[in-house]
Design an enzyme around this catalytic site. Sequence first.
Site, PDB file in Angstrom:
ATOM      1  N   LYS A 114     -36.049  41.957   2.671  1.00 27.71           N
ATOM      2  CA  LYS A 114     -36.131  42.659   1.385  1.00 27.71           C
ATOM      3  C   LYS A 114     -36.836  43.977   1.610  1.00 27.71           C
ATOM      4  CE  LYS A 114     -35.296  41.669  -3.088  1.00 27.71           C
ATOM      5  NZ  LYS A 114     -34.411  40.633  -3.684  1.00 27.71           N
TER       6      LYS A 114
HETATM    7  N1  GLU Z   1     -30.977  41.540  -4.657  1.00 24.63           N
HETATM    8  C1  GLU Z   1     -30.124  40.384  -4.744  1.00 24.63           C
HETATM    9  C2  GLU Z   1     -30.932  39.102  -4.602  1.00 24.63           C
HETATM   10  O1  GLU Z   1     -32.102  39.078  -4.902  1.00 24.63           O
HETATM   11  C3  GLU Z   1     -28.932  40.465  -3.800  1.00 24.63           C
HETATM   12  C4  GLU Z   1     -29.260  40.633  -2.346  1.00 24.63           C
HETATM   13  C5  GLU Z   1     -28.041  40.891  -1.466  1.00 24.63           C
HETATM   14  O2  GLU Z   1     -26.937  40.952  -1.988  1.00 24.63           O
HETATM   15  O3  GLU Z   1     -28.256  41.021  -0.276  1.00 24.63           O
HETATM   16  O4  GLU Z   1     -30.398  38.076  -4.285  1.00 24.63           O
END
Ligand code: GLU
Length: 424
Positions: A114
Amino acid sequence: MSEKLSFVSPTPNSPWGTYLQQVDRVIPYLGDLARWAETLKRPKRALIVDVPIEMDDGRIAHYEGYRVQHNMSRGPGKGGVRFHPDVTLEEVMALSAWMTVKTAAVNLPYGGAKGGIRVDPKKLSQKELEKVTRRYTSEIGIIIGPHTDIPAPDVNTNGQIMAWMMDTYSMNTGGTATGVVTGKPLHLGGSLGRVKATGRGVFVTGREAARRLGLDLRGARIAVQGFGNVGSVAAELFVEAGAIIVAVQDHTGTIVNDKGLDLAGLVPISRTAGGATAFQGGDVVPNAQFWDVQCDILIPAALEGQISAERAKKTTAKLVLEGANGPTVPEADDILAQRGVLVVPDVICNAGGVTVSYFEWVQDFSSFFWDEDEINVRLDRIMMNALNHIWDTADKHKITLRTATYAVACERILIARQERGLYP
Ligand code: GLU
């Protein structure tokens, strides 16, 4: 002296602290793999970067950015990038760890990562936003890549920002690396169905949970916190299935309508600067009242830590669908379980987004694109298979869906960890 002993020790009531407690709860169900469990409590790698840009008025501003790769035992890191003034390294650590659990829960060949920048994008011009995005991407470029770590949208980031990230990475590496980020615009290697995928996954898992509870969606009353890409899409799908949305809360406040809010009017207005509360078809009430609204289903689809013990005690919902990451604190989780309120946890409920991100990444590599029906059929199948397996695990051990999801996911992660072995 600071209480924080090392970067993996949590500050009190933090998302990282919540995550660590969630891991502790699953350890008794891991058998011999528990020997490897400590690995889940430590991010593999964390990068802090300075993001300096020249503002439109000539000032030089500095923003702090992060990219955390929590675990890559099962595949490259995967997870969004969040632009928010309150983002911290510790928060990004928790969010990256939830990605590890989420990708394993739906069995995607990824680890968890992240990113985030401590910035309020609403205060930036479009040019400034582009500069922040490009400089951040360049700084984290040393650890991201189509085979190492693939960012995506999260809170306050979107397709345009992904296009700038893809372009910046490609400029620095000398090609066009569409597979370096997902959630891109369609003509830049994006996938049909990606924008709605997270909300759709919330609906698919929520519909199945309601069916198992014997809760009829026709006439069901739903309260939604957070009305962005996740909350509004889930709300629309539930309304199509016959439910009514009795309360919506967004960053501008709370709007209620006992007979159901008209989404055809509310959704477009909620996208404007005035937010959901600029809509005339309901009553604007103080934010605290959101938690008192009579409802059958509660969908927290905003930020972490929203369902506190106090809110868990008073909610009238029978079903909580975690569209957000980490919306329920552990104490509240226990209260909801004692009160017989079923929680479909974030790490399965909102996994639709990363699932279609996976489809996008696969399509980019094969340069062959699927139609939207194919995407949705595959998404629904993956979500349903994952949920059914988790439900069987919960029934077998008599544990909550959250602990069952962790049991399924952590077993997959730690088997991979064990099979790979320790280097050197
Ligand atoms: N931000 C989204 C989540 O928290 C998607 C992450 C992604 O598609 O890699 O799952």
